[in-house]
Motif scaffolding. Structure first.
Motif, PDB file in Angstrom:
ATOM      1  N   UNK B  62      20.605  44.793 102.090  1.00  0.00           N
ATOM      2  CA  UNK B  62      21.731  43.967 102.551  1.00  0.00           C
ATOM      3  C   UNK B  62      23.049  44.514 102.019  1.00  0.00           C
ATOM      4  N   UNK B  63      24.059  44.529 102.880  1.00  0.00           N
ATOM      5  CA  UNK B  63      25.384  45.008 102.462  1.00  0.00           C
ATOM      6  C   UNK B  63      26.465  43.958 102.761  1.00  0.00           C
ATOM      7  N   UNK B  64      26.031  42.703 102.944  1.00  0.00           N
ATOM      8  CA  UNK B  64      27.002  41.674 103.359  1.00  0.00           C
ATOM      9  C   UNK B  64      27.850  41.152 102.200  1.00  0.00           C
ATOM     10  N   UNK B  65      27.384  41.360 100.969  1.00  0.00           N
ATOM     11  CA  UNK B  65      28.128  40.831  99.827  1.00  0.00           C
ATOM     12  C   UNK B  65      28.993  41.930  99.238  1.00  0.00           C
ATOM     13  N   UNK B  66      30.310  41.777  99.412  1.00  0.00           N
ATOM     14  CA  UNK B  66      31.204  42.818  98.909  1.00  0.00           C
ATOM     15  C   UNK B  66      31.365  42.731  97.393  1.00  0.00           C
ATOM     16  N   UNK B  67      31.227  41.525  96.851  1.00  0.00           N
ATOM     17  CA  UNK B  67      31.354  41.337  95.403  1.00  0.00           C
ATOM     18  C   UNK B  67      30.092  40.649  94.888  1.00  0.00           C
ATOM     19  N   UNK B  68      29.686  40.947  93.646  1.00  0.00           N
ATOM     20  CA  UNK B  68      28.530  40.233  93.093  1.00  0.00           C
ATOM     21  C   UNK B  68      28.893  38.792  92.711  1.00  0.00           C
ATOM     22  N   UNK B  69      27.911  37.919  92.719  1.00  0.00           N
ATOM     23  CA  UNK B  69      28.050  36.601  92.106  1.00  0.00           C
ATOM     24  C   UNK B  69      27.745  36.725  90.618  1.00  0.00           C
ATOM     25  N   UNK B  70      28.559  36.096  89.784  1.00  0.00           N
ATOM     26  CA  UNK B  70      28.344  36.092  88.340  1.00  0.00           C
ATOM     27  C   UNK B  70      28.017  34.653  87.929  1.00  0.00           C
ATOM     28  N   UNK B  71      26.861  34.445  87.328  1.00  0.00           N
ATOM     29  CA  UNK B  71      26.420  33.096  86.990  1.00  0.00           C
ATOM     30  C   UNK B  71      25.947  33.077  85.542  1.00  0.00           C
ATOM     31  N   UNK B  72      26.523  32.187  84.744  1.00  0.00           N
ATOM     32  CA  UNK B  72      26.142  32.090  83.337  1.00  0.00           C
ATOM     33  C   UNK B  72      25.094  31.009  83.116  1.00  0.00           C
ATOM     34  N   UNK B  73      24.403  31.081  81.997  1.00  0.00           N
ATOM     35  CA  UNK B  73      23.501  30.019  81.550  1.00  0.00           C
ATOM     36  C   UNK B  73      23.654  29.874  80.048  1.00  0.00           C
ATOM     37  N   UNK B  74      23.513  28.662  79.548  1.00  0.00           N
ATOM     38  CA  UNK B  74      23.532  28.446  78.104  1.00  0.00           C
ATOM     39  C   UNK B  74      22.855  27.108  77.807  1.00  0.00           C
ATOM     40  N   UNK B  75      23.230  26.481  76.726  1.00  0.00           N
ATOM     41  CA  UNK B  75      22.651  25.189  76.336  1.00  0.00           C
ATOM     42  C   UNK B  75      23.749  24.318  75.750  1.00  0.00           C
ATOM     43  N   UNK B  76      23.546  23.014  75.750  1.00  0.00           N
ATOM     44  CA  UNK B  76      24.454  22.114  75.019  1.00  0.00           C
ATOM     45  C   UNK B  76      24.191  22.218  73.512  1.00  0.00           C
ATOM     46  N   UNK B  77      25.110  21.675  72.713  1.00  0.00           N
ATOM     47  CA  UNK B  77      24.971  21.789  71.256  1.00  0.00           C
ATOM     48  C   UNK B  77      23.629  21.275  70.722  1.00  0.00           C
ATOM     49  N   UNK B  78      23.112  20.180  71.297  1.00  0.00           N
ATOM     50  CA  UNK B  78      21.857  19.622  70.783  1.00  0.00           C
ATOM     51  C   UNK B  78      20.687  20.591  70.970  1.00  0.00           C
ATOM     52  N   UNK B  79      20.878  21.578  71.877  1.00  0.00           N
ATOM     53  CA  UNK B  79      19.869  22.629  72.062  1.00  0.00           C
ATOM     54  C   UNK B  79      20.430  23.980  71.632  1.00  0.00           C
ATOM     55  N   UNK B  80      21.377  23.947  70.665  1.00  0.00           N
ATOM     56  CA  UNK B  80      21.826  25.110  69.905  1.00  0.00           C
ATOM     57  C   UNK B  80      22.836  25.991  70.630  1.00  0.00           C
ATOM     58  N   UNK B  81      23.383  25.507  71.746  1.00  0.00           N
ATOM     59  CA  UNK B  81      24.405  26.276  72.445  1.00  0.00           C
ATOM     60  C   UNK B  81      25.761  25.626  72.322  1.00  0.00           C
TER      61      UNK B  81
END
Lengths: 190, 190
Positions: B62-81
């Motif tokens: 596929x060449x339809x996406x000119x830019x990548x999607x950037x997606x983060x993941x983490x945790x809330x403080x109670x789960x150490x993030x």
């Protein structure tokens, strides 16, 4: 008094907090119940938007997030969308990567291993004849997922491999994705 | 020549394109193979970042996406993030919501049903004694997921319920989450 020079922050994880939380979970099992919530709304075509904010955990309604996270999902044109966002299957791979990675980091911190890099590439393979309803011999979802980690840390290769194995044995999303989970769907329609 | 006044765009889905793609999949089974890819990199603590860009599908890269999607993941403080992003389990719920919703929309479009609203609330429940390694009688992942849809459309309640059932029977992520999928993990360590 004997002290060590190690700090309780390792790999960005506060290990003192981790051990404190483990003590709470052992002493107060009610604190172990977590309820995560996502609210989703269809926008148009394949495009929808989730709001992720509150959750229950550690014996209380969490109030640490002052603003909700807004996350979209859609499809590329070949799957009838307009690339408004990653597609749901890609988000599932992202969830798996994020969970195994943070579990590796937590396990390494607990084992006093300093990490320098944890990167991964995930590939999910499917035959669309399943989801398209063309051939029932294919399932709808991925037939398999391949995940390759590259990990650099201050420990022997054997110890780093053990950390990966321990993370697989403890990861929330790895368990869900490999073993499945019952999903109860209800619909209020009119 | 008999024509109708209906347009091939329904619920934002180009139904002519959908039927065209189904014809291609039937005629050229090789076009049905899809390979989705996610690249993830640990940032610090529980925080990691995925890059989502290219994929293989419909017989081509596929060449339809000119830019990548950037997606983060983490945790809330109670789960150490530090609440840098939603957590991986929440992303899994988002993936499930997005997939069932777009499948409902596609099915409704194919059945000539105009939708006005598709919204949903998802709850994933787990006992952290599993993932924390405190009590092996609890699994790591969700013990169950509850998903409630609210759907408004120009069809009878029975027909709208049928559309939901058909979407459950065809959704990629619903299949993965309810039935599980084999995950092969390899790690290059040093």
């Amino acid at each position: 008094m004997t002290t060590t020079s190690t700090t309780p922050i390792r790999n960005g994880v506060d290990t003192a907090q981790v051990y404190g939380t483990l003590d709470v979970l052992k002493a107060q099992p009610d604190a172990a119940r977590f309820e995560f919530r996502v609210r989703n709304r269809w926008i148009d075509g394949t495009h929808s938007r989730s709001t992720i904010h509150d959750f229950w955990g550690a014996g209380a309604e969490d109030v640490s997030r002052t603003e909700p996270f807004i996350v979209d999902a859609s499809e590329p044109p070949v799957l009838f969308g307009h690339n408004e966002a990653p597609n749901p299957a890609e988000y599932l791979l992202h969830a798996l990567a994020g969970c195994l990675t943070l579990t590796i980091v937590n396990v390494a911190a607990a084992r006093k291993v300093e990490l320098h890099e944890v990167s991964s590439t995930l590939i999910g393979v499917l035959d669309a004849r399943g989801a398209a309803g063309i051939d029932e011999s294919y399932r709808n979802g991925f037939e398999r997922i391949e995940l390759s980690f590259s990990i650099r840390g201050d420990a022997s290769p054997e110890k780093l491999q053990e950390i990966v194995e321990r993370a697989k044995a403890r990861s929330v999303v790895y368990d869900i994705v490999t073993n499945g989970v019952p999903v109860a769907v209800t619909a209020d329609v009119s």
